[in-house]
Design an enzyme around this catalytic site. Sequence first.
Site, PDB file in Angstrom:
ATOM      1  NE  ARG A   1      -2.840  -2.130   2.834  1.00  0.00           N
ATOM      2  CZ  ARG A   1      -2.960  -2.312   4.465  1.00  0.00           C
ATOM      3  NH1 ARG A   1      -4.004  -1.871   4.691  1.00  0.00           N
ATOM      4  NH2 ARG A   1      -1.627  -3.490   5.139  1.00  0.00           N
TER       5      ARG A   1
ATOM      6  CD  GLU B   1      -7.206  -8.798  11.899  1.00  0.00           C
ATOM      7  OE1 GLU B   1      -6.315  -7.801  10.999  1.00  0.00           O
ATOM      8  OE2 GLU B   1      -6.298  -8.190  12.650  1.00  0.00           O
TER       9      GLU B   1
ATOM     10  NE  ARG C   1      29.497  22.668  -0.553  1.00  0.00           N
ATOM     11  CZ  ARG C   1      30.382  21.573  -1.457  1.00  0.00           C
ATOM     12  NH1 ARG C   1      30.664  23.338  -2.232  1.00  0.00           N
ATOM     13  NH2 ARG C   1      30.644  21.138  -1.735  1.00  0.00           N
TER      14      ARG C   1
ATOM     15  CE  LYS D   1      35.335  20.823  -0.542  1.00  0.00           C
ATOM     16  NZ  LYS D   1      35.711  20.068  -1.315  1.00  0.00           N
TER      17      LYS D   1
ATOM     18  CE1 TYR E   1      33.553  26.528  -1.456  1.00  0.00           C
ATOM     19  CE2 TYR E   1      35.099  27.104  -3.433  1.00  0.00           C
ATOM     20  CZ  TYR E   1      34.460  25.815  -2.056  1.00  0.00           C
ATOM     21  OH  TYR E   1      34.799  24.843  -2.114  1.00  0.00           O
TER      22      TYR E   1
ATOM     23  CG  ASN F   1      38.538  24.090  -3.875  1.00  0.00           C
ATOM     24  OD1 ASN F   1      37.858  25.137  -4.848  1.00  0.00           O
ATOM     25  ND2 ASN F   1      37.584  23.382  -2.794  1.00  0.00           N
TER      26      ASN F   1
ATOM     27  CB  ALA G   1      40.831  45.697  -3.563  1.00  0.00           C
TER      28      ALA G   1
END
Length: 460
Positions: free
Chosen positions: A22, A167, A341, A359, A374, A394, A431
């Site tokens: 079901r 039943e 992450r 991460k 990042y 990376n 910068a």
Amino acid sequence: MNAIKSDSDAVGVILAAGRGSRMRSRLPKPLHRAAGKPLISYPVELLAQCGIEDIVVVVSPENGEAISAVLGSGITCAVQPTPGGTAQAVACALATLPIAPSQVVVLAGDTPLVRPQSLRNLMSDHAGCSSRRMTILSAADAFASDLGHIKRVGAAGASGRVIAIEEASERQDDAIGPAEVNTGVYCFDGPWLADMVDRVRPARSGERYLTALAAMEDGAVSALPIAWADEAMGVNDRLQLSAVETVLRDRINCHWMTEGVTIVDPSTTYIDADVAIGLDTVVLPNTMLTGRTTIGEECEVGPNSVVSDTVVGDRCRIVASTLEEARVDSDVSIGPYCHLRPAAVIEAGVHLGNYVEVKNTRVGSGTAAGHFCYLGDADIGDGVNIGAGTITCNYDGVDKHQTVIGRSAFIGSDTMLIAPVTVGEGAATGAGAVVTRDVPEGRRAVGVPARLLPQQSGSE
Ligand code: UD1
Ligand code: CA
């Protein structure tokens, strides 16, 4: 260990070999999740909470491997070759035991709402009567047309003698009124069960029902009704799965509010069963805390945050952000719109502002990255300032490389750090610098590609 057993010779049997048709799913029903946990884990934990350590789970040839992977070691699986009914499933479980135990507790694998107190009451009610062979946990006044109904004779209500369980598939009338229903939780005298279970005749469906035992011995069968009908809710289809989920979530939210957590809007707060939350933390609307997440004290989480399998310290603020398999120490502020992450380690006092993705990176205490950037595969020291738009580059298309930033460094806005690369302690980048070579401690690098500026007078 054995001291906590309520009966030193009780065995728990969990039935999970049904087709589960079901559900209309490729995933075996016992592995569907409610409040973040597979359904099969609920009866297993219930038995453990009631002091029953010997557990046999009846599985099918199709779902056995997947279920035993979830259960881990220490739990026996018995394979029921074909789904011939709940009585046959129990017979398969008993066949794995060298001798019949004095007491057998049977649970369905699809009924996750039974409370420990109810099972304890059932076991002690059963043990309290030496002539008792079968005690059924029932729920009074329940509206559940797909459950077995307890049939009694003689006195009214719960004092009547149990003569059968009818039943749903066998009922003539399509009963719609409230009824006393079978929760699918039972306590049996072990030797009696071992003897009787093979004598159950097939029902019209061809299956041998465990519930037929209720009609097979006069006076030795009893049903103990519980007040909360929600405990009887089973999961046969996805509508019932969501109904069970709602009850579980409500219980979990109530639990944490009782424990001193403010939940501003329980109806939009989703906390999994294995989450822990500290005192005076406030959970704001539209927030999910999932898996093995732990939140410390006096935090504010949400609105609109998802925290999965993450450990968060005290006094943290997490606004509209997603955290997965990360670690966040105390006094950290995150968001809005950060994404942590796996293996992001955010040390104490860090500030991560808008749109920061981290991460597999340690961010040292007191470091700030206030605006979009990042940070991946990096080790960032304490007290570093990460300017807006900084990226650890990376990935060279083949391999991932590390970036190391020493303590108190200053990374100028829009710096590209071409890994592998190290920016030394107290060093700075201008910068827009594209840093392709290491920047020694205390030095400044600017430009594309970045070149070192002459050492300032007075510095080494
Ligand atoms: C069963 C009970 C019903 C009770 C309800 C409680 C029977 C015949 N009926 O109905 O009285 O009110 O549970 O939720 O027992 N299973 C096996 N092998 C099989 C068949 C089933 O292991 O051959 C397992 C299923 O995986 C499931 C459990 O037994 O976990 C109950 O089976 P299910 O088909 O869901 O029975 P219900 O119709 O819900
Ligand atoms: Ca069922």
